[in-house]
Write a protein that holds these residues in place. Sequence first.
Motif, PDB file in Angstrom:
ATOM      1  N   PHE A 152      42.057  -2.117  23.241  1.00  0.00           N
ATOM      2  CA  PHE A 152      40.663  -2.150  22.833  1.00  0.00           C
ATOM      3  C   PHE A 152      39.784  -2.018  24.069  1.00  0.00           C
ATOM      4  O   PHE A 152      40.240  -2.261  25.197  1.00  0.00           O
ATOM      5  CB  PHE A 152      40.354  -3.460  22.098  1.00  0.00           C
ATOM      6  CG  PHE A 152      40.963  -3.526  20.730  1.00  0.00           C
ATOM      7  CD1 PHE A 152      40.443  -2.779  19.686  1.00  0.00           C
ATOM      8  CD2 PHE A 152      42.059  -4.342  20.487  1.00  0.00           C
ATOM      9  CE1 PHE A 152      41.007  -2.841  18.418  1.00  0.00           C
ATOM     10  CE2 PHE A 152      42.629  -4.406  19.229  1.00  0.00           C
ATOM     11  CZ  PHE A 152      42.088  -3.649  18.184  1.00  0.00           C
ATOM     12  N   PRO A 153      38.517  -1.632  23.888  1.00  0.00           N
ATOM     13  CA  PRO A 153      37.633  -1.432  25.045  1.00  0.00           C
ATOM     14  C   PRO A 153      37.529  -2.680  25.920  1.00  0.00           C
ATOM     15  O   PRO A 153      37.358  -3.793  25.418  1.00  0.00           O
ATOM     16  CB  PRO A 153      36.280  -1.105  24.393  1.00  0.00           C
ATOM     17  CG  PRO A 153      36.626  -0.550  23.048  1.00  0.00           C
ATOM     18  CD  PRO A 153      37.845  -1.307  22.611  1.00  0.00           C
TER      19      PRO A 153
ATOM     20  N   LEU B 284      43.377  -0.337  12.612  1.00  0.00           N
ATOM     21  CA  LEU B 284      42.207  -0.401  13.484  1.00  0.00           C
ATOM     22  C   LEU B 284      42.568   0.070  14.893  1.00  0.00           C
ATOM     23  O   LEU B 284      41.805   0.808  15.527  1.00  0.00           O
ATOM     24  CB  LEU B 284      41.686  -1.840  13.535  1.00  0.00           C
ATOM     25  CG  LEU B 284      40.371  -2.060  14.285  1.00  0.00           C
ATOM     26  CD1 LEU B 284      39.230  -1.334  13.585  1.00  0.00           C
ATOM     27  CD2 LEU B 284      40.064  -3.541  14.412  1.00  0.00           C
ATOM     28  N   LEU B 285      43.747  -0.333  15.367  1.00  0.00           N
ATOM     29  CA  LEU B 285      44.218   0.144  16.672  1.00  0.00           C
ATOM     30  C   LEU B 285      44.378   1.663  16.675  1.00  0.00           C
ATOM     31  O   LEU B 285      44.127   2.323  17.687  1.00  0.00           O
ATOM     32  CB  LEU B 285      45.546  -0.517  17.027  1.00  0.00           C
ATOM     33  CG  LEU B 285      45.524  -1.757  17.911  1.00  0.00           C
ATOM     34  CD1 LEU B 285      46.937  -2.290  18.099  1.00  0.00           C
ATOM     35  CD2 LEU B 285      44.887  -1.471  19.252  1.00  0.00           C
TER      36      LEU B 285
ATOM     37  N   ARG C 110      42.486   3.763  15.136  1.00  0.00           N
ATOM     38  CA  ARG C 110      41.159   4.356  15.298  1.00  0.00           C
ATOM     39  C   ARG C 110      40.643   4.196  16.730  1.00  0.00           C
ATOM     40  O   ARG C 110      40.013   5.092  17.277  1.00  0.00           O
ATOM     41  CB  ARG C 110      40.178   3.706  14.317  1.00  0.00           C
ATOM     42  CG  ARG C 110      40.575   3.845  12.850  1.00  0.00           C
ATOM     43  CD  ARG C 110      40.576   5.301  12.395  1.00  0.00           C
ATOM     44  NE  ARG C 110      40.931   5.410  10.987  1.00  0.00           N
ATOM     45  CZ  ARG C 110      40.053   5.375   9.988  1.00  0.00           C
ATOM     46  NH1 ARG C 110      38.772   5.200  10.249  1.00  0.00           N
ATOM     47  NH2 ARG C 110      40.448   5.513   8.739  1.00  0.00           N
ATOM     48  N   TYR C 111      40.876   3.039  17.321  1.00  0.00           N
ATOM     49  CA  TYR C 111      40.366   2.798  18.666  1.00  0.00           C
ATOM     50  C   TYR C 111      41.153   3.559  19.726  1.00  0.00           C
ATOM     51  O   TYR C 111      40.604   3.954  20.752  1.00  0.00           O
ATOM     52  CB  TYR C 111      40.391   1.304  18.987  1.00  0.00           C
ATOM     53  CG  TYR C 111      39.144   0.561  18.564  1.00  0.00           C
ATOM     54  CD1 TYR C 111      38.067   0.417  19.445  1.00  0.00           C
ATOM     55  CD2 TYR C 111      39.037   0.003  17.307  1.00  0.00           C
ATOM     56  CE1 TYR C 111      36.925  -0.258  19.073  1.00  0.00           C
ATOM     57  CE2 TYR C 111      37.885  -0.685  16.919  1.00  0.00           C
ATOM     58  CZ  TYR C 111      36.832  -0.817  17.811  1.00  0.00           C
ATOM     59  OH  TYR C 111      35.696  -1.487  17.428  1.00  0.00           O
ATOM     60  N   SER C 112      42.457   3.734  19.512  1.00  0.00           N
ATOM     61  CA  SER C 112      43.307   4.361  20.529  1.00  0.00           C
ATOM     62  C   SER C 112      43.487   5.858  20.327  1.00  0.00           C
ATOM     63  O   SER C 112      43.887   6.563  21.247  1.00  0.00           O
ATOM     64  CB  SER C 112      44.685   3.692  20.535  1.00  0.00           C
ATOM     65  OG  SER C 112      45.387   3.969  19.328  1.00  0.00           O
TER      66      SER C 112
ATOM     67  N   ALA D 127      31.766  -6.641  22.168  1.00  0.00           N
ATOM     68  CA  ALA D 127      32.904  -5.811  21.777  1.00  0.00           C
ATOM     69  C   ALA D 127      33.838  -6.583  20.856  1.00  0.00           C
ATOM     70  O   ALA D 127      34.343  -6.042  19.861  1.00  0.00           O
ATOM     71  CB  ALA D 127      33.660  -5.325  23.010  1.00  0.00           C
TER      72      ALA D 127
ATOM     73  N   VAL E 183      34.845  -5.551  17.036  1.00  0.00           N
ATOM     74  CA  VAL E 183      36.225  -5.363  16.597  1.00  0.00           C
ATOM     75  C   VAL E 183      36.525  -6.255  15.398  1.00  0.00           C
ATOM     76  O   VAL E 183      37.147  -5.820  14.420  1.00  0.00           O
ATOM     77  CB  VAL E 183      37.208  -5.672  17.751  1.00  0.00           C
ATOM     78  CG1 VAL E 183      38.642  -5.741  17.241  1.00  0.00           C
ATOM     79  CG2 VAL E 183      37.104  -4.603  18.836  1.00  0.00           C
TER      80      VAL E 183
ATOM     81  N   HIS F 126      34.888  -4.725  12.270  1.00  0.00           N
ATOM     82  CA  HIS F 126      35.592  -3.518  11.830  1.00  0.00           C
ATOM     83  C   HIS F 126      36.916  -3.871  11.150  1.00  0.00           C
ATOM     84  O   HIS F 126      37.308  -3.260  10.157  1.00  0.00           O
ATOM     85  CB  HIS F 126      35.854  -2.600  13.023  1.00  0.00           C
ATOM     86  CG  HIS F 126      34.618  -1.980  13.582  1.00  0.00           C
ATOM     87  ND1 HIS F 126      34.547  -1.445  14.839  1.00  0.00           N
ATOM     88  CD2 HIS F 126      33.383  -1.812  13.051  1.00  0.00           C
ATOM     89  CE1 HIS F 126      33.337  -0.970  15.060  1.00  0.00           C
ATOM     90  NE2 HIS F 126      32.614  -1.187  13.998  1.00  0.00           N
TER      91      HIS F 126
ATOM     92  N   VAL G  57      36.206   2.075  10.418  1.00  0.00           N
ATOM     93  CA  VAL G  57      35.591   2.384  11.698  1.00  0.00           C
ATOM     94  C   VAL G  57      35.053   3.793  11.586  1.00  0.00           C
ATOM     95  O   VAL G  57      35.799   4.754  11.544  1.00  0.00           O
ATOM     96  CB  VAL G  57      36.606   2.290  12.857  1.00  0.00           C
ATOM     97  CG1 VAL G  57      35.934   2.628  14.169  1.00  0.00           C
ATOM     98  CG2 VAL G  57      37.200   0.896  12.921  1.00  0.00           C
TER      99      VAL G  57
ATOM    100  N   THR H  61      33.026   7.159  12.690  1.00  0.00           N
ATOM    101  CA  THR H  61      32.734   7.914  13.900  1.00  0.00           C
ATOM    102  C   THR H  61      31.228   8.077  14.057  1.00  0.00           C
ATOM    103  O   THR H  61      30.526   8.397  13.115  1.00  0.00           O
ATOM    104  CB  THR H  61      33.379   9.313  13.821  1.00  0.00           C
ATOM    105  OG1 THR H  61      34.776   9.144  13.612  1.00  0.00           O
ATOM    106  CG2 THR H  61      33.144  10.092  15.096  1.00  0.00           C
TER     107      THR H  61
END
Length: 290
Positions: A10-11, A59-60, A62-64, A208, A212, A215, A237, A239
């Motif tokens: 994650f960020p 979710l990971l 989408r983030y990665s 952040a 998360v 989301h 999530v 775009t």
Amino acid sequence: MSGCEAQAVFPKRQRQTSGYEARRVSGVVPREQSERIAAAAKAHGVTMNTLLQTAWGLLLHRYSGSRDVVFGGVVSGRPADLPGVESMIGLFINTLPVRVACEGQDTAADVLRRMQADALAAQAYGYYPLHEIQAHCTGTRELFDHILVFENYPMPTSSEASLDASGLAITSVQADEQTNYDLNVMIQPGEELVVHFDYNGQVYEQEAMERVQGHWLQLVEQIVSQPNVPVTQLTGVRTGGYGAGAGSLAATGGTDREPAERAGHADGAADGRAAGAAADALQRYGAGAP
């Protein structure tokens, strides 16, 4: 773990310093929503832990930007088929990699069933040391940088609480702990699902972590209400920016692990394609320290 490549993260802060600054962002899922999550898990023949892990894995994704991700999951280390396990004294818990992968037009229900089958198969290896698993893997130095913990040990609910012989009752229990990871997601089941993000403030920003968490709960709601929709069409999530309406989640955040003292409230509309439950207001409480 064959084929597992880059670590999914994650960020994080662009500028990080050494040390550990304990912070927590907490959320309470209202009773009605918690009951829907439990009912959906039962309907699909999976545990609530599996449903929440599936949503976390998606979710990971989408983030990665990867469809094959790994995070850490904590297991009891006490297999039911081990004779006398209920009378054994000692710490048996272990951390194992949890892999969430999807292909093509997999629906949320497809991923749920696969995750439950994998979890059942992994029970036979709940004792296996993580460092040995890591030693057999190639392509990445560490498999994951955070863990998700489903605390399913028995705890009395408020309705079950009773006075002892002295007339005293335990009304609130909080345990603080620190692991080797900079992000620990703690899930406490009950009449209302409680979620804690315990994280290193030197690595992650509070905003952040709140984002998360929101989301994730939105994805959970969509899996509950739209299990047969391809995961690529889930809008947990979105775009190009997100609204605050990520679900019915009352959240608190601060520089330490105490509840925030000052509260703020924000409402936002969920995406039109999201589950109806995701249109509820997201109630956020501001940090209790500057």
